[in-house]
Design an enzyme around this catalytic site. Structure first.
Site, PDB file in Angstrom:
ATOM      1  N   ARG A 184       0.522  -6.824   4.133  1.00 15.67           N
ATOM      2  CA  ARG A 184       1.813  -7.125   4.763  1.00 15.67           C
ATOM      3  C   ARG A 184       1.627  -7.670   6.176  1.00 15.67           C
ATOM      4  NH1 ARG A 184       3.709  -7.269  -0.164  1.00 15.67           N
ATOM      5  NH2 ARG A 184       3.601  -5.262  -1.212  1.00 15.67           N
ATOM      6  N   ASN A 226      -3.789   2.362   2.281  1.00 10.55           N
ATOM      7  CA  ASN A 226      -4.442   2.217   0.974  1.00 10.55           C
ATOM      8  C   ASN A 226      -5.927   2.083   1.276  1.00 10.55           C
ATOM      9  OD1 ASN A 226      -1.975   2.204  -0.461  1.00 10.55           O
ATOM     10  ND2 ASN A 226      -1.674   0.061   0.091  1.00 10.55           N
ATOM     11  N   LYS A 303      -2.342   8.704   2.859  1.00  7.47           N
ATOM     12  CA  LYS A 303      -1.390   8.338   1.804  1.00  7.47           C
ATOM     13  C   LYS A 303      -1.973   8.914   0.522  1.00  7.47           C
ATOM     14  CE  LYS A 303       0.506   4.236  -0.567  1.00  7.47           C
ATOM     15  NZ  LYS A 303       0.748   2.769  -0.471  1.00  7.47           N
ATOM     16  N   GLU A 307       1.772   5.464  -5.061  1.00  4.37           N
ATOM     17  CA  GLU A 307       1.391   4.107  -5.448  1.00  4.37           C
ATOM     18  C   GLU A 307      -0.076   4.029  -5.854  1.00  4.37           C
ATOM     19  OE1 GLU A 307       2.742   1.721  -2.064  1.00  4.37           O
ATOM     20  OE2 GLU A 307       4.719   1.585  -3.001  1.00  4.37           O
ATOM     21  N   ASP A 381      12.318   2.048   1.440  1.00  2.00           N
ATOM     22  CA  ASP A 381      11.084   1.434   1.922  1.00  2.00           C
ATOM     23  C   ASP A 381      11.340   0.371   2.974  1.00  2.00           C
ATOM     24  OD1 ASP A 381       8.463   0.871   2.223  1.00  2.00           O
ATOM     25  OD2 ASP A 381       8.147  -0.032   0.256  1.00  2.00           O
ATOM     26  N   GLU A 409       7.833  -7.115   6.732  1.00  5.21           N
ATOM     27  CA  GLU A 409       7.641  -7.280   5.292  1.00  5.21           C
ATOM     28  C   GLU A 409       8.950  -7.611   4.577  1.00  5.21           C
ATOM     29  OE1 GLU A 409       6.094  -3.748   3.435  1.00  5.21           O
ATOM     30  OE2 GLU A 409       6.267  -4.579   1.420  1.00  5.21           O
ATOM     31  N   HIS A 537      16.422  -3.841  -1.443  1.00  6.56           N
ATOM     32  CA  HIS A 537      15.335  -4.159  -2.369  1.00  6.56           C
ATOM     33  C   HIS A 537      15.667  -5.317  -3.320  1.00  6.56           C
ATOM     34  CE1 HIS A 537      11.755  -3.255  -4.765  1.00  6.56           C
ATOM     35  NE2 HIS A 537      11.448  -2.278  -3.935  1.00  6.56           N
TER      36      HIS A 537
HETATM   37  C1  BDP Z   1       5.334  -0.722   1.026  1.00  7.06           C
HETATM   38  C2  BDP Z   1       4.411  -1.890   1.030  1.00  7.06           C
HETATM   39  C3  BDP Z   1       3.031  -1.544   0.565  1.00  7.06           C
HETATM   40  C4  BDP Z   1       2.527  -0.339   1.333  1.00  7.06           C
HETATM   41  C5  BDP Z   1       3.489   0.805   1.133  1.00  7.06           C
HETATM   42  C6  BDP Z   1       3.146   2.018   1.961  1.00  7.06           C
HETATM   43  O1  BDP Z   1       4.961  -2.877   0.194  1.00  7.06           O
HETATM   44  O2  BDP Z   1       2.222  -2.676   0.768  1.00  7.06           O
HETATM   45  O3  BDP Z   1       1.263   0.034   0.914  1.00  7.06           O
HETATM   46  O4  BDP Z   1       4.767   0.426   1.553  1.00  7.06           O
HETATM   47  O5  BDP Z   1       3.769   2.189   3.004  1.00  7.06           O
HETATM   48  O6  BDP Z   1       6.386  -1.046   1.876  1.00  7.06           O
HETATM   49  O7  BDP Z   1       2.274   2.796   1.601  1.00  7.06           O
END
Ligand code: BDP
Length: 719
Positions: A184, A226, A303, A307, A381, A409, A537
């Site tokens: 991002r 990540n 994190k 995801e 988000d 983003e 979104h």
């Molecule tokens: C979302 C993003 C993603 C991030 C995620 C996060 O699209 O790329 O990894 O949040 O905050 O907004 O972990």
């Protein structure tokens, strides 16, 4: 030859003084270009000499910054002295490091480790300005504040300022990968040149630290949430240590995002179960290893179970088990864990907006003392507008840290001019009603509501290798306002914008006023052309570029725009009332009752909480459909207005930055129109209603908008 040299020098000096000097934005808000002569004449009497120690590296950088700033702004070198010889001295330091400051007997109590005083004082019959703190870093912050007064053309006689930050950890989170990509990121590649570290410490790292210190930022998480495990290997820790060395004089600590399964990937263990003694021992040893290299290491950002990331739930343990295990490894060294609450699972059929709360609220009181739970500002988000996250106010026994997204983003990437100050301020001033009226989000995160000593705010950085750092000049304002609000979340985003405009462009009131107005309106314009009336979104799949309200291509239901807007022939919106997903019940009772009632819900959140018929009467008397079209259209009109404002400002600033802003505003206008037209075309195909009279139809067909596909979108497509 000599004559030529003199002529060249004179030409160079003239071009320096002129507002049209080429600027590429690298200097950010620390430009220190010469002030107008009248201003210089005023300040010359109050900035005659500088008395500043250089016994520590922080004192050294403080002194250099003041020398650099004063000589740049005043156009001549301000002499260094070790005692006051005449009126107008600037004295900076701590009572412990400077006998002169000690002799002033200023009340430095309760300034803490970061606070400072700036006072006009008399010393032996001479008027002077004292910048005083209990620590070197506090004095550095004070020096930057003092320079800001000059940069923004404020009076500097009769000063009596006292500043302490309301939050302890003021942190940038970089979503940077070790291969140089930035998730991002819209401002080029990662500024960390991992390959050449630790041997090459690019000068840019120092400028990064200066910029951060100037707004009070005192922490940086170097790698993406990540995260891979490699950052924790010895070779990379050396590189991290090199960066920590560069940042240390500026009061900035480094933190790392860790991968929860690192003990398996680089430790050779079979499990990463947080209750396994071998796993615990591995993290303890890792923490010891890190602190040997970096004694002031800040801690870990995590994190987990979100995801696709590994986490304690892989072993049927809770988030608290995972966080506490890491916290125990860091505690002997004074480190903290920032554990993210951004969790949701596609296996969970529950409304995504509810999942973080459902997961974390029951864990309140279960986290160890050096854990902060880091909560995004809203439950979805980082959308252009969401209500505040219901966890704020709902976990009184846990320090909650705010996470804002500085990188845009969801708000137009690099090119759209969107000042995020009003978004941040809207969230921080929202009343959670957790302890009656006035329990604002700001009071939750500054610890005052529940008496938490550990407090913080994180911002997902918008910084990259672009010459102007942030992908556009105006995006620098979002880094700036984040830092200033992390220092004091009660400040007004307008006054911060004004400081920024003055420092970044000019003090010329004919420029400052319209530009600040434009910035202040820019976020609402974006909400209007992207997601008005509580929609969220609606962006393109994966890369998040442009509108795609029709999209249902994503593998997961709650990554699809159709999941969020729920438009059908009858109406539009997500029913989160007690007859729907009941997400309203996650707010304090008075708020829940308000959000549960369609008539009482603020219209800016209408479609976030309610599924409403297209012919629903809005407060204006118009139907919902009419008003939706009106908002989309207004957003585009507002961008046109921004363009017009900017057109009138030609000549007030350097041509380079002026031209880029103008070009980017044209991109924004084009894309705002695209958002409006694509969304109206799509929603019209669902509602089947004619456009209200007076509104232009979309420029292209819905099929056209749906056919648009994008490759190599920055911040996403290349991994
Ligand atoms: C979302 C993003 C993603 C991030 C995620 C996060 O699209 O790329 O990894 O949040 O905050 O907004 O972990």
């Amino acid at each position: 030859m000599r004559a030529w040299a003199i002529v060249t020098l004179m030409l160079a000096m003239i071009s320096c003084a002129s507002p049209s000097r080429a600027e590429d934005g690298y200097e950010l808000w620390l430009r220190y270009h010469p002030l107008p002569p009248a201003q210089v004449t005023l300040y010359n009497h109050q900035a005659t000499e500088l008395i500043a120690g250089a016994a520590t590296s922080t004192q050294d950088v403080t002194r250099s910054e003041l020398q650099r700033g004063l000589s740049g702004l005043l156009g001549h070198t301000v002499s260094l002295s070790d005692h006051i010889t005449h009126d107008g001295a600037i004295v900076v330091g701590t009572p412990g490091s400077s006998a002169l400051i000690g002799s002033l007997h200023l009340n430095t109590q309760n300034l803490g480790s970061d606070g400072y005083l700036i006072r006009s004082v008399m010393v032996n019959g001479h008027a002077a300005t004292a910048i005083v703190a209990q620590t070197d870093v506090g004095a550095l912050y004070g020096a930057f504040h003092f320079l800001r007064l000059l940069q923004t053309a404020q009076p500097i006689e009769h000063l009596d300022l006292r500043e302490t930050p309301r939050l302890k950890l003021r942190v940038l989170d970089h979503w940077d990968y070790l291969n140089g990509q930035v998730e991002r990121g819209y401002a080029g590649a990662s500024i960390w040149d991992w390959w050449k570290l630790p041997d090459w410490r690019a000068p840019r790292y120092t400028d990064y630290a200066r910029a951060n210190a100037s707004i009070g930022i005192n922490g940086t998480v170097l790698n993406n949430v990540n995260a891979g495990a490699i950052i924790l290997t010895p070779a990379y820790l050396q590189k991290v240590a090199a960066l920590a060395d560069v940042f240390r004089p500026y009061g900035i600590r480094v933190y790392l995002s860790i991968r929860f399964s690192a003990p398996i990937e680089i430790g050779g263990l079979k499990t990463a179960d947080p209750l396994d003694p071998q796993v615990q021992a591995w993290w303890h040893a890792k923490a010891d290893e890190i602190y040997k290299l970096i004694p002031d290491f800040g801690g870990f950002l995590v994190k987990a179970n979100s995801e696709g990331q590994p986490g304690p739930e892989d072993y049927h343990r809770t988030h608290a088990d995972g966080a506490n295990m890491l916290a125990d490894a860091l505690a002997p060294h004074g480190g903290v864990v920032m554990w993210r609450a951004f969790v949701y699972s596609q296996k969970n059929p529950e409304d995504r907006a509810k999942q973080a709360y459902d997961e974390f609220k029951p864990l309140d009181g279960r986290f160890h003392a050096n854990v902060l739970v880091q909560v995004k500002n809203g439950p979805i988000d980082f959308q252009p507008r969401e209500p505040f996250h219901p966890l704020f106010g709902a976990m009184p026994k846990t320090p909650l840290m705010m996470e804002f997204e500085i990188t845009k983003e969801y708000l137009g990437f690099a090119t759209h001019l969107v000042y995020l100050g009003p978004l941040f301020e809207e969230v921080l001033s929202a009343d959670t009603m957790a302890r009656g009226n006035g329990s604002t989000v700001a009071k939750v995160i500054d610890g005052s509501l529940e008496g938490h000593p550990l407090t913080g705010m994180a911002g997902d950085a918008n910084i990259g290798t672009d010459r102007n750092w942030c992908g556009s000049d105006f995006n620098q304002a979002n880094w700036y306002v984040f830092g200033r609000l992390a220092w004091n979340p009660m400040q007004s985003s307008r006054s911060i914008a004004e400081d920024w405009v003055r420092m970044t462009f000019t003090n010329d009131q004919a420029f400052v006023k319209p530009v600040v107005d434009m910035m202040m309106g820019s976020r609402e314009a974006t909400v209007d052309y992207m997601t008005p009336l509580g929609l969220v979104h609606l962006m393109g799949p994966g890369h998040h570029y442009g509108p795609a309200p029709w999209d249902a291509s994503e593998s997961e239901a709650d990554w699809r725009p159709v999941y969020y807007h729920r438009a059908d022939h009858q109406g539009i919106g997500f029913d989160r009332t007690s007859t729907g997903s009941d997400a309203v019940a996650q707010y304090a009772p008075a708020l829940a009752a308000q959000f549960n009632d369609v008539k009482q819900t603020p219209e800016q959140y209408l479609l976030y909480f309610h599924h409403v018929p297209w012919d629903y009467r809005m407060r204006s008397g118009q139907t919902l459909w009419h008003e939706l079209v009106a908002h989309y259209t207004q957003g585009v009109e507002d961008v046109k207005q921004m363009q017009e404002t900017w057109q009138h400002l030609d000549g007030h600033i350097d041509a380079e930055r002026y031209r880029q802003v103008a070009a980017f505003l044209a991109v924004q206008e084009k894309e705002a129109q695209w958002w409006r037209d694509a969304c109206i075309a799509y929603f019209q195909s669902i509602s089947g209603l004619p456009l209200p009279p007076g509104y232009a139809p979309p420029q292209r067909s819905l099929t056209y908008y749906e056919s648009l596909k994008f490759q190599y979108v920055p911040g996403f497509s290349s991994w």
